[in-house]
Design an enzyme around this catalytic site. Sequence first.
Site, PDB file in Angstrom:
ATOM      1  N   ASP A  29     -13.444 -69.629  -3.611  1.00 30.57           N
ATOM      2  CA  ASP A  29     -13.280 -68.610  -5.291  1.00 30.57           C
ATOM      3  C   ASP A  29     -13.671 -67.647  -4.837  1.00 30.57           C
ATOM      4  O   ASP A  29     -14.775 -67.110  -4.779  1.00 30.57           O
ATOM      5  CB  ASP A  29     -13.731 -69.239  -6.877  1.00 30.57           C
ATOM      6  N   ILE A  30     -12.901 -66.494  -5.243  1.00 35.28           N
ATOM      7  CA  ILE A  30     -13.320 -65.253  -5.694  1.00 35.28           C
ATOM      8  C   ILE A  30     -14.119 -64.551  -5.853  1.00 35.28           C
ATOM      9  O   ILE A  30     -15.102 -63.730  -6.426  1.00 35.28           O
ATOM     10  CB  ILE A  30     -11.872 -64.094  -5.535  1.00 35.28           C
ATOM     11  N   ASN A  86      -8.237 -76.762 -15.570  1.00 33.87           N
ATOM     12  CA  ASN A  86      -7.581 -75.836 -17.050  1.00 33.87           C
ATOM     13  C   ASN A  86      -6.532 -76.256 -17.041  1.00 33.87           C
ATOM     14  O   ASN A  86      -5.674 -75.851 -16.197  1.00 33.87           O
ATOM     15  CB  ASN A  86      -8.359 -74.336 -17.294  1.00 33.87           C
ATOM     16  N   GLN A  93      -7.158 -70.995 -18.301  1.00 30.17           N
ATOM     17  CA  GLN A  93      -6.255 -70.997 -16.969  1.00 30.17           C
ATOM     18  C   GLN A  93      -5.467 -69.600 -16.449  1.00 30.17           C
ATOM     19  O   GLN A  93      -4.991 -68.894 -17.696  1.00 30.17           O
ATOM     20  CB  GLN A  93      -4.864 -72.262 -17.309  1.00 30.17           C
ATOM     21  N   HIS A  99      -4.683 -75.715  -9.587  1.00 30.75           N
ATOM     22  CA  HIS A  99      -5.721 -76.342  -8.857  1.00 30.75           C
ATOM     23  C   HIS A  99      -7.006 -77.051  -9.240  1.00 30.75           C
ATOM     24  O   HIS A  99      -7.185 -76.931 -10.736  1.00 30.75           O
ATOM     25  CB  HIS A  99      -6.540 -74.570  -8.665  1.00 30.75           C
ATOM     26  N   LEU A 100      -7.878 -78.052  -8.655  1.00 31.02           N
ATOM     27  CA  LEU A 100      -9.198 -78.099  -9.523  1.00 31.02           C
ATOM     28  C   LEU A 100     -10.455 -77.493  -9.056  1.00 31.02           C
ATOM     29  O   LEU A 100     -10.860 -77.144  -7.452  1.00 31.02           O
ATOM     30  CB  LEU A 100      -8.823 -79.182  -8.095  1.00 31.02           C
ATOM     31  N   HIS A 101     -10.962 -76.908 -10.304  1.00 33.26           N
ATOM     32  CA  HIS A 101     -12.664 -76.123  -8.950  1.00 33.26           C
ATOM     33  C   HIS A 101     -13.686 -76.693  -9.762  1.00 33.26           C
ATOM     34  O   HIS A 101     -13.575 -78.528 -10.120  1.00 33.26           O
ATOM     35  CB  HIS A 101     -12.961 -75.510 -10.924  1.00 33.26           C
TER      36      HIS A 101
HETATM   37  P1  5GP Z   1      -8.688 -70.979 -13.663  1.00 32.55           P
HETATM   38  O1  5GP Z   1      -9.120 -69.449 -14.901  1.00 32.55           O
HETATM   39  O2  5GP Z   1      -6.700 -69.999 -13.733  1.00 32.55           O
HETATM   40  O3  5GP Z   1      -9.153 -72.039 -14.477  1.00 32.55           O
HETATM   41  O4  5GP Z   1      -8.700 -70.686 -12.072  1.00 32.55           O
HETATM   42  C1  5GP Z   1      -8.647 -69.388 -11.781  1.00 32.55           C
HETATM   43  C2  5GP Z   1      -9.248 -69.136 -10.666  1.00 32.55           C
HETATM   44  O5  5GP Z   1      -9.089 -68.426  -9.192  1.00 32.55           O
HETATM   45  C3  5GP Z   1     -10.837 -68.683 -10.954  1.00 32.55           C
HETATM   46  O6  5GP Z   1     -12.148 -68.891 -11.256  1.00 32.55           O
HETATM   47  C4  5GP Z   1     -10.901 -66.917  -9.840  1.00 32.55           C
HETATM   48  O7  5GP Z   1     -11.825 -66.421  -9.920  1.00 32.55           O
HETATM   49  C5  5GP Z   1      -9.819 -67.205  -9.188  1.00 32.55           C
HETATM   50  N1  5GP Z   1      -8.947 -66.109  -8.468  1.00 32.55           N
HETATM   51  C6  5GP Z   1      -8.641 -65.616  -8.860  1.00 32.55           C
HETATM   52  N2  5GP Z   1      -7.750 -65.133  -7.998  1.00 32.55           N
HETATM   53  C7  5GP Z   1      -8.270 -64.847  -7.063  1.00 32.55           C
HETATM   54  C8  5GP Z   1      -7.984 -64.833  -5.513  1.00 32.55           C
HETATM   55  O8  5GP Z   1      -6.739 -63.430  -5.183  1.00 32.55           O
HETATM   56  N3  5GP Z   1      -8.513 -65.455  -4.894  1.00 32.55           N
HETATM   57  C9  5GP Z   1      -9.545 -66.213  -4.220  1.00 32.55           C
HETATM   58  N4  5GP Z   1      -9.962 -66.431  -3.379  1.00 32.55           N
HETATM   59  N5  5GP Z   1     -10.309 -67.047  -6.014  1.00 32.55           N
HETATM   60  C10 5GP Z   1      -9.268 -66.288  -7.150  1.00 32.55           C
END
Ligand code: 5GP
Length: 113
Positions: A29-30, A86, A93, A99-101
């Site tokens: 994750d970034i 999420n 989300q 995606h699974l964290h």
């Molecule tokens: P969500 O909030 O949808 O459950 O999770 C999305 C996740 O994607 C976040 O934890 C966010 O930091 C990560 N993310 C968003 N953009 C990028 C990206 O360009 N590269 C990577 N590696 N992760 C990303």
Amino acid sequence: MRCLFCKIIEKEIPSKTVYEDERILAFEDINPQAPIHTLVIPKKHISRSLDISNDDNELIGQLFHVANKIAKDRGVAERGFRLVMNCNREAGQTVFHLHLHLLAGRIMHWPPG
Ligand code: 5GP
Ligand code: ZN
């Protein structure tokens, strides 16, 4: 449909790959929320957990197997790790590609914020 994570799958946007096979990609994750914060995604574009169909049952099982494998390989399986998915806005989300964290490496609190 070519979303952000589809572009990461295509290597059009760079990421740190942790695991890859024909159907699954895992990458860092970034914006990590724990010492280990890896995203495990299907290469097939599925927007949300609400959009998982019966045809995806095996694929979703594979997501969990890959997450377990990464937790074992990184040495956190027995200490503990958290898997989070999420769905939609109130859950937080932000990227609409399933995606699974995988979060690990620190004490997790419950309930989550
Ligand atoms: P969500 O909030 O949808 O459950 O999770 C999305 C996740 O994607 C976040 O934890 C966010 O930091 C990560 N993310 C968003 N953009 C990028 C990206 O360009 N590269 C990577 N590696 N992760 C990303
Ligand atoms: Zn996508």
